[in-house]
Design a protein around this motif. Structure first.
Motif, PDB file in Angstrom:
ATOM      1  N   SER A  38      84.381 -11.408  21.114  1.00  0.00           N
ATOM      2  CA  SER A  38      84.699  -9.985  21.012  1.00  0.00           C
ATOM      3  C   SER A  38      85.867  -9.765  20.058  1.00  0.00           C
ATOM      4  O   SER A  38      85.911  -8.759  19.334  1.00  0.00           O
ATOM      5  CB  SER A  38      85.033  -9.420  22.399  1.00  0.00           C
ATOM      6  N   GLN A  42      85.763  -7.346  16.718  1.00  0.00           N
ATOM      7  CA  GLN A  42      86.710  -6.258  16.469  1.00  0.00           C
ATOM      8  C   GLN A  42      87.445  -6.481  15.157  1.00  0.00           C
ATOM      9  O   GLN A  42      87.728  -5.513  14.425  1.00  0.00           O
ATOM     10  CB  GLN A  42      87.706  -6.142  17.625  1.00  0.00           C
ATOM     11  N   ARG A 269      76.339  -5.167  19.811  1.00  0.00           N
ATOM     12  CA  ARG A 269      77.396  -4.996  20.819  1.00  0.00           C
ATOM     13  C   ARG A 269      77.644  -3.514  21.116  1.00  0.00           C
ATOM     14  O   ARG A 269      78.169  -3.176  22.167  1.00  0.00           O
ATOM     15  CB  ARG A 269      78.684  -5.675  20.352  1.00  0.00           C
TER      16      ARG A 269
END
Length: 428
Positions: A38, A42, A269
């Protein structure tokens, strides 16, 4: 064009489900270490926004409703503006159910080259899905309609090449920001469910929407048609003649490595994605980017994502060319599955009448371009028939003439160019 399962290739087609499941079982057994973290996702989002000069914090929205009208029974259309980068205004038409009793999903229409909120498929889409119970926002991209220096449609003004380094990337970032601000607009409406917002992109809009979906997790669903076939170094999108809005921005993302896989992994996602194309769509090279191309891309995305969850699905229409396929029943079925339209259900969608767009246009004296009159393009599209009337340019104009002249500096392409060049030359 027939829409039977016999002439449609679809990743979840019942006839191929068993063999697809077998293949899937072979390709999704991936070591856990292959899954992208993750934190990395990002980081990519932030880097994409930085490369395209998307503001780190989105501008204040400053929404304004100028007037409203009823384009069809049961539908209200609001003429609105909202703010994008440099304090510039985006004129939009927002179609909504007249008597909504439940929270509505939201839809944003991102047009292709030369099209805007006054293009036939924009208002057709707005009325169709407003009747389904959604709130639909259609807007003028930079250089078209009320954002054109001469207040004209279909000019392709934003395609004028600016040779100042970084301006093409900024054009890409402006287009991302316009869509992200549209998301903010819909989320601010009390009647819209902020967790059920979809972006529909056609042609150039498919390119813009794929990247926006990658960097804006507030979007729940993305439907791409007439494109979505993102490729690698020296490919179609790197070498596009549309330097300002496609080639320049896409080259700026080369640092991602496998750009297509990264973009679609970020989309996975965020939520579900559906890619619809005609097998004969030479405008975006689908004959070379057919099922095998997308299957290979899908395998790479599944590896990054760590599972097939929310990795894009594909649908191919044999013999069809470049056209907004989201007006077809398979698109309505998919959208309903992810947005849950208040006025539609799966069985009901199957019973909806259809009309060939060529027949609809002739019936209502709606102008179609020479290319759209081809049976493999818009004219042959068997759209859901929502009794959509012809709308006039006057109806689809947001700002009265005196207001447009007063606000022109905050609307038109040349104004944005001056500001973008100044920022580029000063390294901002």
């Amino acid at each position: 064009m027939s829409l039977s399962h016999d002439n449609i290739v679809m990743t979840n087609d019942r006839k191929t489900f068993a063999s697809f499941a077998i293949c899937l079982s072979l390709i999704v057994v991936i070591p856990l270490s292959a899954q992208t973290s993750s934190e990395q996702l990002q980081k990519w989002r932030n880097e994409i926004r930085h490369a395209l000069f998307v503001p780190a914090s989105l501008p204040a929205l400053n929404p304004n409703t100028w007037s409203s009208f009823s384009p069809a029974p049961g539908v209200i259309a609001d003429r609105v503006t909202y703010t994008t980068e440099y304090g510039m205004l985006v004129p939009a038409i927002v179609y909504r159910p007249a008597n909504a009793r439940k929270k509505a999903p939201g839809i944003i229409v991102v047009n292709g080259h030369g099209a805007d909120k006054a293009s036939w498929y924009s208002w057709y889409t707005g009325i169709l899905f407003a009747k389904a119970g959604a709130v639909v926002l259609t807007y003028d991209p930079i250089g078209e309609g009320e954002r054109n220096d001469q207040h004209e449609d279909g000019t392709g003004e934003h395609d004028r090449i600016i040779t100042v380094s970084g301006v093409a990337q900024r054009m890409g970032g402006l287009m991302q920001t316009d869509v992200m601000q549209a998301v903010s607009y819909l989320r601010n409406l009390p009647e819209v469910d902020s967790h059920r917002i979809a972006v529909l992109g056609f042609s150039m809009g498919s390119f813009v929407s794929a990247i926006t979906g990658a960097i804006d997790p507030r979007i729940h669903a993305v439907l791409l048609t007439g494109g979505g076939d993102l490729d690698g170094s020296g490919g179609y999108w790197d070498s596009s003649h549309a330097v300002m809005c496609q080639a320049g921005p896409w080259r700026a993302l080369a640092f991602l490595g496998d750009r297509p896989a990264v973009i679609y992994a970020l989309n996975a996602r965020r939520g579900p994605t559906f890619v619809m194309n005609g097998t004969s769509d030479t405008v975006v090279a689908i004959p070379e980017h057919g099922p095998q191309f997308f299957d290979d891309l899908r395998r790479r995305v599944i590896a990054m994502n760590g599972s097939p969850k929310n990795v894009f699905e594909t649908w191919f229409d044999p013999g069809a060319s470049h056209r907004p396929a989201w007006l077809l029943k398979p698109a309505a079925e998919w959208l309903n599955s992810v947005l849950h339209f208040p006025n539609w259900n799966p069985a009901g969608i199957q019973e909806l009448p259809v009309i060939r767009i060529g027949d609809w246009a002739a019936m209502h004296d709606v102008h179609l371009s020479k290319s759209d009159l081809r049976p493999d393009r818009a004219a042959g599209l068997e759209a859901i028939d929502a009794a959509v009337p012809k709308l006039t340019l006057q109806q689809l104009t947001v700002l009265p003439t005196d207001a447009w002249l007063r606000e022109k500096e905050h609307l038109v392409y040349s104004s944005w160019v001056r500001k973008a060049i100044a920022d580029a030359e000063h390294g901002h």
